[in-house]
Design a protein around this motif. Structure first.
Motif, mmCIF file in Angstrom:
data_model
loop_
_atom_site.group_PDB
_atom_site.id
_atom_site.type_symbol
_atom_site.label_atom_id
_atom_site.label_comp_id
_atom_site.label_asym_id
_atom_site.label_seq_id
_atom_site.Cartn_x
_atom_site.Cartn_y
_atom_site.Cartn_z
ATOM 1 N N THR A 104 -2.326 -6.167 1.653
ATOM 2 C CA THR A 104 -1.579 -5.016 1.148
ATOM 3 C C THR A 104 -0.589 -4.485 2.173
ATOM 4 O OG1 THR A 104 -3.400 -3.618 1.827
ATOM 5 C CG2 THR A 104 -3.325 -4.241 -0.494
ATOM 6 N N ASN A 105 -0.520 -5.145 3.354
ATOM 7 C CA ASN A 105 0.517 -4.775 4.315
ATOM 8 C C ASN A 105 1.824 -5.538 4.071
ATOM 9 O OD1 ASN A 105 -1.149 -3.033 5.654
ATOM 10 N ND2 ASN A 105 -1.919 -4.615 7.035
ATOM 11 N N ILE A 135 -5.383 5.495 2.189
ATOM 12 C CA ILE A 135 -4.295 4.664 1.657
ATOM 13 C C ILE A 135 -4.723 3.205 1.639
ATOM 14 C CG2 ILE A 135 -1.961 3.837 2.121
ATOM 15 C CD1 ILE A 135 -1.359 6.653 3.220
ATOM 16 N N ASN A 136 -5.365 2.776 2.723
ATOM 17 C CA ASN A 136 -5.818 1.388 2.779
ATOM 18 C C ASN A 136 -6.866 1.087 1.724
ATOM 19 O OD1 ASN A 136 -4.124 0.702 4.826
ATOM 20 N ND2 ASN A 136 -5.629 1.064 6.453
ATOM 21 N N ASN A 188 -7.475 2.686 -1.060
ATOM 22 C CA ASN A 188 -6.841 2.763 -2.375
ATOM 23 C C ASN A 188 -6.124 1.446 -2.689
ATOM 24 O OD1 ASN A 188 -5.547 4.120 -4.727
ATOM 25 N ND2 ASN A 188 -3.700 3.814 -3.506
ATOM 26 N N ALA A 189 -5.382 0.933 -1.683
ATOM 27 C CA ALA A 189 -4.626 -0.300 -1.888
ATOM 28 C C ALA A 189 -5.568 -1.457 -2.174
ATOM 29 C CB ALA A 189 -3.776 -0.589 -0.652
ATOM 30 N N GLU A 190 -6.682 -1.508 -1.434
ATOM 31 C CA GLU A 190 -7.613 -2.610 -1.609
ATOM 32 C C GLU A 190 -8.224 -2.592 -3.016
ATOM 33 O OE1 GLU A 190 -8.315 -5.907 -0.580
ATOM 34 O OE2 GLU A 190 -7.087 -4.755 0.822
ATOM 35 N N ARG A 246 -5.595 -3.593 -5.567
ATOM 36 C CA ARG A 246 -5.304 -5.021 -5.475
ATOM 37 C C ARG A 246 -6.355 -5.825 -6.222
ATOM 38 N NH1 ARG A 246 -5.092 -9.689 -1.165
ATOM 39 N NH2 ARG A 246 -7.103 -9.012 -0.378
ATOM 40 N N LYS A 255 0.828 -1.209 0.000
ATOM 41 C CA LYS A 255 0.000 0.000 0.000
ATOM 42 C C LYS A 255 0.863 1.260 0.000
ATOM 43 C CE LYS A 255 -0.717 0.114 4.996
ATOM 44 N NZ LYS A 255 -1.645 -0.071 6.094
#
Lengths: 314, 511
Positions: free
Chosen positions: B398-399, B380-381, B383-385, B388, B356
């Motif tokens: 994403t961590n 941020i989380n 967005n990452a999800e 992905r 992320k």
């Protein structure tokens, strides 16, 4: 003229402690281990080196053999401290910079404590006398500069080509270089990376111990807490200065020692410059030269400071 | 040591890593003089299996037999003694040593007390290189050699150490097409004397070379059989679990405006010569220009110069009318440049950062992800999800550190970041190098999607199929200058190959 010869003839013996310690550090770094604890090993070496002749002679003259025994034991203690550092940074993979500072404090502190316990206050010893080489030492100027010192000085300079030969022309040197540059490749060729690093640390530690004993037994002929005075750190810097090459490291040690002896001599001349400037000079030279020579280092051990772990990919 | 390896068997090999079943009850066997292809997508467990065979990893369960006798390797040295030799995908050569010294590392016969007999090693290198037709210069330093040459050194090294059974981990992934053909010919000849396992996901090579094929998916064998009985597309379907058809650019010309215009550009390489030597090139909006060429002809330097990562000696780079020559990377990024760099692990991501975090590397001070420079965790989380899922990045979460992902997934992370920043232009340098079919298909589709949205793309590649499938125009680069520009339909593999080798059209006629 006389003062120049004086400076030069001091430059050679004064460079020996730096030369031995930085050649030792070079073996450490070539195998991939960054040993900032060099200073601590030197302190222990200095203490052990002077303890033997001091206990025998009580500060008076002793047979040369006791001096040599002290120097030898200092090398052994240095090698053991190198191996101890190996347990910390090779086996347990502790961060090398911090562990090195720890070793430095451990060595300097332990040496000082043991010194107070076994010796007490500052005591000087007669130390090792010089052995001018017959005939060679009679050559005008050159003889005084190069051939009128004690045996350790000659051996230390003879060790420069030997160190080069070991690194470049023996299988052990090849293994050391591979482990410091690309340990994974060395591992894939069946080389035990950690074992080589332990061996290099033992060699490096022995040389650092020797360097310390040289200071206490041959050069300053006494022990005190401040005896090493940062030479261990200068030795580490000289390895970078010398691009991990023995001959260049030797030149670095000579240059540093040259600027330092200038300081001793100029102080006596009464030139109207604050003497602190000359005390500072050698260190400034090292920093400046390092700043200008740090580019394009193809010999630099790429894996320097990184612990090796076969099953973890980086 | 001199015994031949008549058969090698791995039975029921299982290996677990924390949280992953890397090898799941795998069995295979290879007979003398056979070539076995071990095929599978990135992360299918091919390399792990071979590392177990070489004693680099220890299996949790299962047994290995050579000539019917069980063997246990505690380290690579045991495997050498048994006659196995592996050429790793990432070459195991010490860069600041010579070829001879690298071989000497494993050639214990030359290790005399107090002396290393390099002369003896050199003779051995020369003997092996002439016997197998592997030209190498024993005194060259590794860093001076091209990737193809380094691979020959790896082969020579392995053979010098007495390997009678070769394991090659994706031997062609970093080679140019010409070098690949040479290698295939070579391996065919070598098969008379040894057995080979080679790992690959390039199916035409598998077809051309192997006698048997074993396909792995998620650590388990999904298929094994004779190569000749199956077509490449059948093998591909088995490998990925679905049919794969690489997309092609069959769309009409968009007639966009000029997005990037490079004129008379000169850029120096690390070694000081002009790697980009008077280069001229134009890319329009909604157009994919494929930059074809053998790697090392200035592609890397060109891409770096455009992105502000390398000083420009002379010349202009106009980006939507603005000269971006010798501007900072930040300036170039802010003006809408997207960049998929060549070295995905070094330049594309920060390997120790979480996925992320890698997604927001270029936008960490953007309003979207930060408020007064404090990062907004929630945005941020989420967005990452989203990324992905949209980009099908396979990861535990994403961590996870981005460096722990497989090459294909790292490339998806980079692609996701670059594309979703809504760039006005995209430079993709070897975007699919070393990736498996599934990942290539995905990346090609995404690039074409961007083209359809009207984005200009400069695609640097040496995969001719990739260039020909995707490009509207193909520019051939040779020694830092554009040799020739062809339109989509004009190029054939042969004509491109000739141009990439630096032979002009006149030579082609004489051919």
């Amino acid at each position: 003229m006389n003062i120049i010869i004086n400076i030069l003839s001091m430059t050679v013996p004064f460079s020996v402690a730096l030369l031995l310690a930085s050649l030792g550090e070079m073996f450490n770094q070539r195998s991939g281990v960054f040993n900032l604890g060099c200073e601590g090993i030197m302190a222990m070496g200095a203490f052990v080196g002077m303890l033997i002749p001091f206990s025998i002679g009580g500060g008076g003259a002793v047979a040369a053999g006791w001096n040599y025994l002290g120097i030898l034991l200092a090398a052994v203690v240095g090698a053991l401290l190198g191996l101890f550092f190996g347990v910390v940074v090779v086996t347990f993979r502790a961060p090398q910079g911090i562990a090195g500072i720890g070793l430095q404090m451990f060595g300097v502190g332990t040496a000082g404590t043991l010194f107070r316990h076994f010796v007490g206050g500052t005591q000087s010893i007669p130390g090792l006398s010089s052995n001018p080489i017959p005939f060679l030492s009679d050559i005008p100027i050159v003889g005084r500069i190069f051939f009128s010192h004690n045996i350790i000085v000659y051996l230390a300079f003879l060790f420069v080509p030997v160190a080069w030969y070991i690194l470049q022309k023996t299988s052990w040197g090849l293994e050391v270089r591979a482990c410091g540059t690309y340990p994974r490749a060395a591992d894939s060729m069946g080389i035990n990376v950690n074992r080589i690093r332990y061996e290099a640390l033992a060699v490096g530690g022995a040389l650092a111990g020797l360097a310390g004993a040289y200071l206490s037994v041959c050069q300053i002929k006494m022990f005190s807490d401040e005896l090493i005075a940062g030479r261990g750190f200068i030795a580490v810097a000289l390895v970078y200065f010398g691009h991990w090459k023995p001959v260049r490291i030797m030149l670095g040690a000579l240059l540093f020692s040259f600027t330092q002896t200038i300081q001793y001599n100029v102080q006596g001349l009464g030139i109207n410059i604050p003497y602190e400037f000359f005390v500072m000079l050698p260190y400034v030279v090292v920093v400046v030269v390092l700043a200008f020579t740090s580019k394009n280092q193809t010999t630099s051990p790429a894996a320097l400071g990184k612990p090796f772990n076969r099953e973890i990919r980086t | 040591m001199e015994d031949k390896i008549k058969s090698l068997k791995m039975e029921h090999i299982t290996k677990r890593f924390p949280g992953v079943l890397a090898s799941d009850d795998i069995s295979l066997n290879v007979e003398e003089g056979e070539i076995l292809a071990l095929v599978g997508e990135n992360g299918a467990g091919k390399t792990t299996l071979m590392n177990i065979l070489m004693g680099i990893y220890q299996q949790d369960e299962g047994r290995i037999f050579i000539n019917g006798k069980e063997v246990r390797f505690r380290g690579p040295e045991d495997a050498f003694k048994a006659g196995l030799g592996m050429v790793h995908q990432q070459y195991m050569l010490v860069p600041n040593m010579t070829v001879t010294e690298n071989v000497a590392l494993g050639y214990k016969k030359a290790w005399k007390p107090f002396r290393l007999d390099l002369e003896m090693v050199r003779e051995r290198v020369e003997e092996i290189s002439s016997r197998y037709g592997l030209a190498v210069n024993p005194d060259a330093y590794i860093w001076q050699l091209s990737v193809g040459e380094q691979q020959r050194v790896e082969l020579v090294k392995t053979l010098c150490l007495g390997a009678k059974f070769l394991i090659l981990d994706e031997p062609t992934s970093a080679l140019t097409p010409q070098e690949t053909d040479e290698l295939i010919d070579l391996l065919k000849k070598m098969k008379r004397e040894l057995s080979i396992i080679f790992i690959s996901h390039k199916l035409n090579e598998v077809k051309a070379l192997s006698d048997k094929v074993v396909i792995l998916r998620h650590g388990a064998v999904v298929f094994s059989g004779n190569t000749s009985d199956y077509s490449p597309s059948e093998i591909a379907a088995l490998m990925t679990g679905h049919e794969i058809v690489l997309p092609e650019n069959r769309e009409p010309d968009m007639h966009g405006d000029v997005a990037l215009a490079i004129s008379d550009l000169y850029v120096r390489s690390d070694r000081g010569f002009f790697a980009v030597n008077g280069l001229n090139l134009e890319v329009r909006e909604g157009e994919i220009v494929g930059l074809a060429g053998v790697s090392g002809n200035g592609q890397k330097e060109l891409a770096e110069a455009i992105n502000g990562l390398r000083p420009i000696e002379k010349g202009k780079i106009e980006f939507f009318g603005e000269d971006i020559a010798n501007k900072t990377p930040y300036y170039v990024i802010e003006h809408g440049m997207g960049y998929i760099p060549e070295e995905r692990n070094i330049e594309g991501i920060v390997p120790s950062f979480q996925i992320k975090e890698n997604f927001i590397l270029k936008d960490s001070d953007d309003e979207k992800f930060a408020r007064h420079r404090f990062l907004k965790k929630k945005e941020i989380n989420s967005n990452a999800e989203i990324l992905r899922q949209n980009f099908d990045i396979r990861c535990p979460g994403t961590n996870t550190a981005a460096g722990a992902l497989s090459g294909g997934n790292i490339q998806k992370v980079i692609l996701a970041r670059e594309i979703t920043r809504a760039p006005k232009f995209l430079i993709a340098v070897y975007p699919t190098r070393g990736l498996d079919m599934g990942a290539i298909e995905f990346i090609h589709q995404e690039l074409l999607k961007k083209r359809r949205e009207g984005i200009g793309i400069l695609l640097v590649s040496e995969e001719l199929d990739e260039i020909m499938n995707l490009s509207d125009r193909i520019a051939v680069i040779y020694k830092g200058a554009i040799q020739s520009i062809l339109h989509h339909g004009e190029a054939t593999k042969k004509s491109l190959g000739i141009l990439m080798a630096g032979l002009g059209n006149e030579e082609e006629k004489n051919d």
